[in-house]
Write a protein that holds these residues in place. Structure first.
Motif, short mmCIF file in Angstrom:
data_model
loop_
_atom_site.label_atom_id
_atom_site.label_comp_id
_atom_site.label_asym_id
_atom_site.label_seq_id
_atom_site.Cartn_x
_atom_site.Cartn_y
_atom_site.Cartn_z
N MET A 171 0.90 -1.21 -0.05
CA MET A 171 -0.25 0.12 0.13
C MET A 171 0.77 1.24 -0.14
SD MET A 171 -3.16 -1.06 2.56
CE MET A 171 -3.91 0.47 2.71
N LEU A 172 1.83 1.05 0.68
CA LEU A 172 2.95 2.60 0.77
C LEU A 172 3.96 2.53 -0.54
CD1 LEU A 172 3.64 2.84 4.66
CD2 LEU A 172 2.22 4.27 2.92
N GLY A 173 4.49 1.35 -0.57
CA GLY A 173 5.55 0.96 -1.78
C GLY A 173 5.54 0.24 -2.84
N GLY A 174 4.14 0.12 -3.39
CA GLY A 174 3.92 -0.62 -4.27
C GLY A 174 4.49 -2.00 -4.40
N LYS A 175 4.90 -2.83 -5.32
CA LYS A 175 5.33 -3.97 -5.20
C LYS A 175 6.33 -4.37 -4.03
CE LYS A 175 4.61 -5.31 -10.04
NZ LYS A 175 5.33 -5.71 -11.29
N VAL A 176 6.22 -5.60 -3.34
CA VAL A 176 7.02 -5.89 -2.39
C VAL A 176 8.46 -5.97 -2.82
CG1 VAL A 176 7.63 -7.60 -0.55
CG2 VAL A 176 5.24 -6.87 -0.83
N VAL A 177 8.36 -6.79 -3.89
CA VAL A 177 9.87 -7.25 -4.57
C VAL A 177 10.25 -5.94 -5.30
CG1 VAL A 177 11.07 -8.65 -6.31
CG2 VAL A 177 9.31 -9.34 -4.64
N HIS A 178 9.60 -5.05 -5.86
CA HIS A 178 9.97 -3.93 -6.61
C HIS A 178 9.54 -2.62 -5.98
CE1 HIS A 178 10.71 -6.61 -10.40
NE2 HIS A 178 11.32 -7.07 -9.29
N PRO A 179 9.80 -2.31 -4.71
CA PRO A 179 9.24 -1.23 -4.10
C PRO A 179 9.60 0.05 -4.68
CG PRO A 179 10.94 -2.11 -2.60
CD PRO A 179 10.99 -2.95 -3.97
N VAL A 180 8.88 1.08 -4.64
CA VAL A 180 9.14 2.38 -5.19
C VAL A 180 8.44 3.30 -3.77
CG1 VAL A 180 8.69 4.14 -6.96
CG2 VAL A 180 8.34 1.73 -7.50
N PHE A 181 9.53 3.55 -3.09
CA PHE A 181 9.12 3.92 -1.82
C PHE A 181 10.07 5.03 -1.32
CE2 PHE A 181 9.14 3.77 3.08
CZ PHE A 181 7.91 4.33 3.06
N GLY A 182 11.40 4.56 -1.11
CA GLY A 182 12.44 5.63 -0.62
C GLY A 182 12.99 6.43 -1.70
N LEU A 183 13.07 7.68 -1.18
CA LEU A 183 13.62 8.80 -2.12
C LEU A 183 14.81 9.40 -1.42
CD1 LEU A 183 10.50 10.24 -3.57
CD2 LEU A 183 11.96 8.96 -4.65
N PRO A 184 15.88 10.06 -2.04
CA PRO A 184 16.84 10.74 -1.08
C PRO A 184 16.11 11.83 -0.41
CG PRO A 184 17.26 10.93 -3.49
CD PRO A 184 16.25 9.93 -3.39
N GLY A 185 16.26 12.02 0.89
CA GLY A 185 15.54 12.79 1.66
C GLY A 185 13.98 12.51 1.88
N GLY A 186 13.51 11.47 1.94
CA GLY A 186 12.06 11.12 2.34
C GLY A 186 11.64 9.67 1.67
N VAL A 187 10.04 9.88 1.34
CA VAL A 187 9.75 8.64 0.88
C VAL A 187 8.61 9.28 -0.21
CG1 VAL A 187 9.80 7.33 3.09
CG2 VAL A 187 7.65 8.89 2.55
N ALA A 188 8.14 8.38 -1.20
CA ALA A 188 7.28 8.66 -2.23
C ALA A 188 5.92 8.81 -1.92
CB ALA A 188 7.55 7.85 -3.39
N ARG A 189 5.41 8.31 -0.71
CA ARG A 189 4.07 8.27 -0.58
C ARG A 189 3.97 8.19 0.92
NH1 ARG A 189 -0.34 4.08 -2.59
NH2 ARG A 189 -2.18 4.93 -1.70
N GLY A 190 2.86 8.97 1.39
CA GLY A 190 2.57 9.07 2.78
C GLY A 190 1.30 8.06 3.33
N LEU A 191 1.16 8.11 4.64
CA LEU A 191 0.10 6.86 5.12
C LEU A 191 -1.06 8.20 5.15
CD1 LEU A 191 -1.09 4.35 6.19
CD2 LEU A 191 0.10 5.03 8.23
N ALA A 192 -2.19 7.64 4.42
CA ALA A 192 -3.50 8.34 4.44
C ALA A 192 -4.18 8.10 5.71
CB ALA A 192 -4.28 7.97 3.24
N SER A 193 -4.94 9.20 6.32
CA SER A 193 -5.61 8.75 7.59
C SER A 193 -6.57 7.83 7.41
CB SER A 193 -6.28 10.15 7.94
OG SER A 193 -5.43 11.17 7.98
#
Lengths: 498, 159
Positions: A171-193
């Protein structure tokens, strides 16, 4: 069941080479060569792994920002660990500190990964040794045996728990094996309330599951005196240095902190930021292995020997608990107290890795609960934009199998000129080689090789949860164990298969 | 299709950084454009028990993978069925195979596919990190996709 397909004369048996080779149809994995002398005693046991070539060449010339995706694709077993170590190396490369919410989210994802990965090992990979028992017949030393011993609901619960954790990661990082989550200085997606309630529910289930696993360990393993005797027996014991990541209070931390090293007596030997790893970690090359054996540079390489004079160290759960002064959460700390009270401190028994792994599951689960109840977890500020000119970046995390270092150097545009990874299994390779050799020497005498003995030798390295190919996947089904006894001229004297 | 969710799964396995090892993934990407609407095409770099999570809920599963038997020319396409793996006992739980997945599923009361086909292409190079397929494998890719499609059509015909 093993079969002896060919007969050997007594003269032929004088000096033999036994190869334990779990071959897959697709790629090689760990292989053990055991050389016997003329009396049938073990002269030397060599633990070998196949070489994976070309990573550095592949990486150089690529934008550093691609590395969290590329390195997570190297390995189907611990993609999240590579992704996170790589992301942290990019933070360091661009000298940027992520905002608090991004750090919490990274830690949340990382602990979820640790929990599901450790669960897989405890129940499926190591469980057949640890839960079913080392002397169980081969037909029972599998997950079916685990279910028979631990109860019918276990299999379903393990699969369901892993799936739910992995869904959260996705839900946060896309695929488990090919995550698209971490970026230099942060993350690509936040957690929605809106998603928070679901995360909290999974967190609660995760904690129940970790408590349940600790109970299984107590009921099945610790209640069995024979098992405790096996864990604490000399065959699986080495007095080495231990390395693990700790927080500001020297408590176990999987995601971030300083690297702490203790000596074989448990006294602190070093504490350093990951960026200084080259001052402490060096690699030794042996002609018989593709793996470079890591050792503590200031202590030096003294061959495959134990003790304070030998730079050999260990990583992974057993080492992490030794290297820290405490667990970071309450229930894990209680479990850890019981562990050290039973086994002494530091713990030198390789098979205790399984127990330590369960304690770490509990810490991961408790930490997940803390994180999903932190008010900042749903914050909207999730990235600090990097502005520095890149030159060099180093990042480390505690992968399930131990400390993982990523080190990149780039030109001023952030294009890679150098990439170096030290993966967890590499940190452990020297001690693992010692474990296999010691087990072989203790268990093989007069040239007698049986299914049970080979399993005991395999147990030595399974406890480390090694992951060698960093690319493991396999066409399911056909993984025969082939054991070859060879004469000095290389001719096959005997062949076993099962 | 008679599966609980009424759909069929193509599960492509491989590592797309390991040369020919990715041939199943390449095939999956082509197949996705032409596969019938009731077919889900999934790519994975995972192995062992993780695959159960993908297969759960399907009655028909087609696995696409790379293989190295060294007994035929690279580019050859080999077909296996669930029965080809029946008698095997894995030596280490690290290398759990289809029989183990099935036993775990049945033991735990989980649904397991009744129809499993495996298409594997004999490959040449999968030790060097790289994204290129070797020529023999690349030129056989369309045949791989064609064979996969035939399996899916044959299942559709009998259901």
């Amino acid at each position: 069941m093993m079969q002896d397909n060919t007969a050997a004369s007594p003269a032929q048996k004088k000096r033999r080479r036994i190869t334990v080779d779990p071959i897959t149809r697709l790629e090689g994995h760990g292989k053990i060569d055991i050389f016997l002398d003329d009396k049938g005693e073990v002269e030397r046991a060599l633990f070998q792994v196949p070489e994976l070539r070309g990573f550095e060449v592949f990486s150089v010339g690529r934008p550093a920002e691609d590395m969290p995706q590329i390195t997570s694709r190297i390995c189907g077993v611990c993609p999240t660990a590579h992704h996170m170590a790589s992301t942290k190396a990019l933070d360091d490369l661009y000298k940027v500190t992520p905002p608090p919410t991004a750090l919490l989210l990274r830690e949340l994802i990382y602990n979820m990964f640790m929990l599901e990965d450790h669960a897989l090992h405890v129940y499926i990979l190591g469980g057949p040794d640890f839960i079913v028992g080392p002397d169980a017949p081969a037909a029972k030393r599998n997950v079916v045996g685990v279910i028979e011993k631990a109860g019918l609901e276990v299999g379903k619960r393990v699969i369901s728990m892993r799936r739910r954790l992995r869904e959260c990661i996705a839900m946060l990082g896309g695929k488990v094996v090919h995550p698209v989550f971490g970026l230099p200085g942060g993350v690509a997606r936040g957690l929605a309330s809106d998603d928070l309630a679901h995360f909290r529910e999974v967190a609660r289930e995760g904690l129940d599951f970790a408590r349940f696993t600790l109970q299984i360990l107590r009921d099945i393993v610790l209640a069995n005196d024979d098992y405790v005797a096996l864990i604490t027996g000399d065959t699986y014991t080495h007095r080495t240095y231990y390395m693990g990541m700790v927080d500001d209070h020297n408590r176990v931390n999987f995601y971030d902190g300083n690297i702490r090293v203790v000596d074989p007596s448990g006294d602190v030997y070093a504490r350093f930021p990951a960026q200084n790893y080259l001052d402490y970690v060096a690699e030794h090359v042996e002609p018989w292995s593709y793996v470079k054996f890591c050792y503590l540079k200031p202590v030096g390489w003294n061959g495959f020997t134990e003790g304070a004079e030998s730079g050999i160290y260990s990583v992974a759960p057993l080492a992490r608990l030794n290297a820290a002064q405490a667990m970071a959460t309450e229930e894990a700390q209680k479990a850890c107290d019981e562990y050290f009270a039973t086994l002494g401190q530091p713990v030198h028994h390789t098979l205790a890795n399984h127990w330590a792994r369960v304690i770490e599951m509990l810490q991961a689960a408790e930490r997940i609960v803390e994180l999903v109840h932190d008010p900042a977890i749903t914050g909207s500020e999730i990235r600090t934009l990097p502005t520095a000119i890149p030159t060099s970046g180093i990042g480390a995390v505690e992968a399930p199998r131990g400390t993982l270092f990523h080190h990149y150097e780039t030109d001023e545009k952030g294009v890679l000129t150098k990439a170096n990874l030290i993966v967890a299994t590499q940190n452990n390779s020297a001690r693992m080689a010692m474990s296999v050799e010691k087990a072989a020497k203790d268990l093989i005498h007069n040239g007698e090789v049986s299914d049970g003995l080979l399993n005991r030798i395999e147990m030595a390295f399974r406890a480390y949860d090694p992951c060698h190919a960093c690319a493991t996947h396999a066409l399911p089904g056909q993984m025969p164990l082939i054991v070859r006894l060879r004469g000095i001229d290389g001719a096959v004297l005997q062949e076993y298969s099962r | 299709m008679t599966g609980p969710n009424g759909r069929a799964l193509v599960l492509a396995m491989g590592n797309d950084l390991l040369g020919d090892d990715a041939v199943g993934l390449h095939a999956a990407r082509m197949l996705r454009c032409v596969a019938p609407g009731h077919v889900d095409v999934v790519e994975t770099g995972e192995a062992g028990f993780a695959l159960l999570e993908f297969m759960h809920g399907y009655d028909h599963v087609l696995i696409l993978d790379a293989i190295q038997t060294l007994e035929c020319q690279p580019g050859s396409i080999l077909r296996y069925s669930r029965e080809d793996f029946t008698a095997l006992l894995h030596p280490s739980p690290h290398y759990a195979g289809l029989p183990d997945l099935e036993r775990l599923a049945r033991q735990s009361g989980l649904h397991f596919p009744t129809h499993i086909a495996i298409l594997a292409m004999e490959v040449e190079e999968m030790r060097h990190i790289g994204e290129e397929l070797s020529p023999a494998v690349a030129s056989a890719l369309q045949h791989f996709v064609r064979d996969a499609l035939q399996v899916l059509i044959s299942w559709n015909g009998v259901s």
